[in-house]
Design a protein around this motif. Structure first.
Motif, PDB file in Angstrom:
ATOM      1  N   GLY A  94     -20.592 -19.130 -32.792  1.00 11.92           N
ATOM      2  CA  GLY A  94     -21.127 -18.155 -33.746  1.00 11.92           C
ATOM      3  C   GLY A  94     -21.231 -16.715 -33.266  1.00 11.92           C
ATOM      4  N   THR A  95     -20.851 -16.436 -32.010  1.00 16.18           N
ATOM      5  CA  THR A  95     -20.869 -15.031 -31.547  1.00 16.18           C
ATOM      6  C   THR A  95     -19.777 -14.252 -32.288  1.00 16.18           C
ATOM      7  N   PRO A  96     -20.121 -13.095 -32.880  1.00 20.98           N
ATOM      8  CA  PRO A  96     -19.065 -12.314 -33.533  1.00 20.98           C
ATOM      9  C   PRO A  96     -18.056 -11.773 -32.502  1.00 20.98           C
ATOM     10  N   VAL A  97     -16.781 -11.892 -32.814  1.00 18.74           N
ATOM     11  CA  VAL A  97     -15.732 -11.379 -31.918  1.00 18.74           C
ATOM     12  C   VAL A  97     -14.827 -10.456 -32.734  1.00 18.74           C
ATOM     13  N   HIS A  98     -14.681  -9.219 -32.262  1.00 26.04           N
ATOM     14  CA  HIS A  98     -13.829  -8.248 -32.945  1.00 26.04           C
ATOM     15  C   HIS A  98     -12.796  -7.705 -31.976  1.00 26.04           C
ATOM     16  N   GLY A  99     -11.758  -7.151 -32.517  1.00 33.05           N
ATOM     17  CA  GLY A  99     -10.740  -6.529 -31.671  1.00 33.05           C
ATOM     18  C   GLY A  99     -10.346  -5.183 -32.231  1.00 33.05           C
ATOM     19  N   VAL A 100     -10.067  -4.249 -31.328  1.00 30.25           N
ATOM     20  CA  VAL A 100      -9.519  -2.948 -31.710  1.00 30.25           C
ATOM     21  C   VAL A 100      -8.028  -2.998 -31.385  1.00 30.25           C
ATOM     22  N   VAL A 101      -7.187  -2.737 -32.377  1.00 32.51           N
ATOM     23  CA  VAL A 101      -5.741  -2.740 -32.113  1.00 32.51           C
ATOM     24  C   VAL A 101      -5.388  -1.389 -31.497  1.00 32.51           C
ATOM     25  N   PHE A 102      -4.874  -1.444 -30.278  1.00 27.17           N
ATOM     26  CA  PHE A 102      -4.615  -0.217 -29.514  1.00 27.17           C
ATOM     27  C   PHE A 102      -3.177   0.222 -29.736  1.00 27.17           C
ATOM     28  N   ARG A 103      -3.015   1.474 -30.195  1.00 27.59           N
ATOM     29  CA  ARG A 103      -1.655   2.001 -30.440  1.00 27.59           C
ATOM     30  C   ARG A 103      -1.337   3.139 -29.483  1.00 27.59           C
ATOM     31  N   GLY A 104      -2.215   3.350 -28.490  1.00 27.62           N
ATOM     32  CA  GLY A 104      -2.005   4.452 -27.549  1.00 27.62           C
ATOM     33  C   GLY A 104      -1.134   4.024 -26.372  1.00 27.62           C
ATOM     34  N   VAL A 105      -1.167   4.821 -25.337  1.00 29.64           N
ATOM     35  CA  VAL A 105      -0.301   4.571 -24.173  1.00 29.64           C
ATOM     36  C   VAL A 105      -1.076   3.781 -23.121  1.00 29.64           C
ATOM     37  N   ARG A 106      -0.498   2.648 -22.712  1.00 33.34           N
ATOM     38  CA  ARG A 106      -1.119   1.772 -21.722  1.00 33.34           C
ATOM     39  C   ARG A 106      -0.143   1.601 -20.563  1.00 33.34           C
ATOM     40  N   TYR A 107      -0.652   1.739 -19.363  1.00 36.31           N
ATOM     41  CA  TYR A 107       0.182   1.528 -18.183  1.00 36.31           C
ATOM     42  C   TYR A 107      -0.164   0.173 -17.595  1.00 36.31           C
ATOM     43  N   ASP A 108       0.860  -0.664 -17.400  1.00 35.54           N
ATOM     44  CA  ASP A 108       0.621  -1.983 -16.821  1.00 35.54           C
ATOM     45  C   ASP A 108       1.282  -2.018 -15.454  1.00 35.54           C
ATOM     46  N   THR A 109       0.461  -1.855 -14.426  1.00 38.73           N
ATOM     47  CA  THR A 109       1.013  -1.762 -13.073  1.00 38.73           C
ATOM     48  C   THR A 109       1.030  -3.130 -12.380  1.00 38.73           C
ATOM     49  N   GLY A 110       0.891  -4.188 -13.171  1.00 43.46           N
ATOM     50  CA  GLY A 110       0.838  -5.535 -12.597  1.00 43.46           C
ATOM     51  C   GLY A 110       2.185  -6.095 -12.173  1.00 43.46           C
ATOM     52  N   THR A 111       3.269  -5.455 -12.615  1.00 44.84           N
ATOM     53  CA  THR A 111       4.599  -5.898 -12.185  1.00 44.84           C
ATOM     54  C   THR A 111       5.314  -4.691 -11.579  1.00 44.84           C
ATOM     55  N   PRO A 112       6.281  -4.914 -10.681  1.00 48.08           N
ATOM     56  CA  PRO A 112       6.990  -3.766 -10.099  1.00 48.08           C
ATOM     57  C   PRO A 112       7.621  -2.864 -11.164  1.00 48.08           C
ATOM     58  N   ALA A 113       8.202  -3.438 -12.229  1.00 51.69           N
ATOM     59  CA  ALA A 113       8.842  -2.597 -13.255  1.00 51.69           C
ATOM     60  C   ALA A 113       7.789  -1.752 -13.994  1.00 51.69           C
ATOM     61  N   GLY A 114       6.664  -2.371 -14.367  1.00 48.09           N
ATOM     62  CA  GLY A 114       5.607  -1.643 -15.071  1.00 48.09           C
ATOM     63  C   GLY A 114       5.003  -0.562 -14.182  1.00 48.09           C
ATOM     64  N   TYR A 115       4.873  -0.871 -12.907  1.00 41.01           N
ATOM     65  CA  TYR A 115       4.339   0.094 -11.937  1.00 41.01           C
ATOM     66  C   TYR A 115       5.254   1.316 -11.861  1.00 41.01           C
ATOM     67  N   LEU A 116       6.563   1.079 -11.780  1.00 42.17           N
ATOM     68  CA  LEU A 116       7.508   2.192 -11.680  1.00 42.17           C
ATOM     69  C   LEU A 116       7.476   3.053 -12.941  1.00 42.17           C
ATOM     70  N   GLU A 117       7.336   2.411 -14.109  1.00 41.21           N
ATOM     71  CA  GLU A 117       7.251   3.183 -15.361  1.00 41.21           C
ATOM     72  C   GLU A 117       6.017   4.092 -15.333  1.00 41.21           C
ATOM     73  N   ALA A 118       4.895   3.532 -14.845  1.00 38.21           N
ATOM     74  CA  ALA A 118       3.653   4.325 -14.789  1.00 38.21           C
ATOM     75  C   ALA A 118       3.850   5.531 -13.863  1.00 38.21           C
ATOM     76  N   VAL A 119       4.483   5.296 -12.707  1.00 42.16           N
ATOM     77  CA  VAL A 119       4.692   6.395 -11.745  1.00 42.16           C
ATOM     78  C   VAL A 119       5.542   7.497 -12.393  1.00 42.16           C
ATOM     79  N   VAL A 120       6.646   7.102 -13.041  1.00 38.77           N
ATOM     80  CA  VAL A 120       7.559   8.109 -13.617  1.00 38.77           C
ATOM     81  C   VAL A 120       6.874   8.856 -14.767  1.00 38.77           C
TER      82      VAL A 120
END
Ligand code: G1P
Length: 302
Positions: A249-275
């Motif tokens: 019964g706990t209310p759970v809501h979500g905000v749909v994010f349309r902005g810029v997110r950097y995911d540095t958890g993988t080498p490819a995502g990390y390189l994109e964030a750096v560039v």
């Protein structure tokens, strides 16, 4: 009451980045000249969160050093009159109060969050995963904090992912949110969560709305985690504990994010964030962009 503390689970071994992460925590890998973890703490501080608990593991104490003072280095820079670097060296220590505790065994994200219980206490709090951050021009946390203060429940953030990637994320089924303050609903894309499943197979995913690494949680999550057995990957999953609270019964809501997110958890995502972040920087950006355009033209096309 608005959440005022954040927990950053950062005990992982970062096997994807070996051998770089053999002696350096992945959270300290630099994006231009600041470690990933500093961007996350800056994101928290900008949202008014100034009490941060790092859940660390063996060999990762240098993360805490980064947010400590360095009087010897500061004195050297002051003597030399290098005031910009002096400011840069002091800044991490001024962002927030940093606390640390250990997750003795890698038993999963839910377990990592649970070791923060005595620091967090009975108030709602934020969980920020240690390898992703939002661009400062498209902040996400303030709306999540406002929404949680209004509902008292769980607030998540979602991105839409291609169907073939759903098995990498927590995935939600959702319905229109009719029970949130009108001012928040007018400014943000808010949904009510009706179901949550961790890393479902592609053909069983209820949607393509994926949970990203920002959560605002009520303190009741700790009890739910204690009641959660091993799930996906044999680990104690935060998603499963949240699904328990949702079912109760706990209310759970979500905000749909349309902005810029950097995911540095993988080498490819990390390189994109750096560039991307190097291109945005006013100091190195203009020269780097020119070089990048040239490089892509000559070396990749020609
Ligand atoms: C974790 C969560 C998952 C979430 C993801 C976001 O998974 O368990 O629900 O969607 O972070 O990055 P991990 O990436 O740690 O496997």
């Amino acid at each position: 009451m608005r959440a005022a503390k954040a927990v950053i689970p950062a005990a992982g071994l970062a096997t994807r980045f070996l051998p770089a992460t053999k002696a350096v925590p992945k959270e300290l890998l630099p994006v231009v000249d600041r470690p990933v973890l500093q961007y996350i703490v800056e994101e928290a501080a900008s949202a008014g969160i100034n009490d941060i608990l790092l859940v660390t593991g063996r060999g990762k104490t240098s993360m805490i050093d980064h947010f400590d003072r360095r009087p010897d280095l500061e004195a050297r820079l002051e003597e030399k009159g290098d005031l910009d670097r002096l400011e840069a060296v002091r800044r991490p220590g001024e962002l927030a109060e940093i606390f640390a505790c250990r997750q003795g065994e890698p038993l999963g994200l839910g377990h990592a969050v649970s070791v923060g219980q005595s620091h967090v206490g009975d108030e709602p709090f934020v969980v920020m995963l240690g390898d992703e951050f939002m661009d400062e021009d498209s902040p996400l946390l303030p709306a999540m904090l406002d929404l949680q203060a209004a509902t008292g429940g769980i607030v998540l953030a979602f991105i839409e992912v291609p169907t073939e990637l759903v098995s990498r994320y927590g995935i939600a089924s959702v319905a229109p949110a009719t029970d949130v303050p009108a001012d928040l609903a007018a400014e943000h894309e808010i949904v009510r969560v009706t179901g949550l499943v961790e890393k479902p197979p592609v053909d069983q995913a209820p949607s393509n709305l994926a949970v990203v690494g920002r959560y605002v949680l009520p303190a009741t999550i700790f009890d739910a985690i204690r009641r959660t057995g091993p799930g996906s990957g044999g680990e104690i999953q935060l998603t499963d504990a949240m699904a328990t609270l949702l079912a109760e019964g706990t209310p759970v809501h979500g905000v749909v994010f349309r902005g810029v997110r950097y995911d540095t958890g993988t080498p490819a995502g990390y390189l994109e964030a750096v560039v991307e972040l190097a291109c945005k920087r006013p100091d190195v950006g203009p020269t780097f962009r020119r070089w990048l355009v040239d490089f892509v033209d000559k070396d990749l096309r020609g």
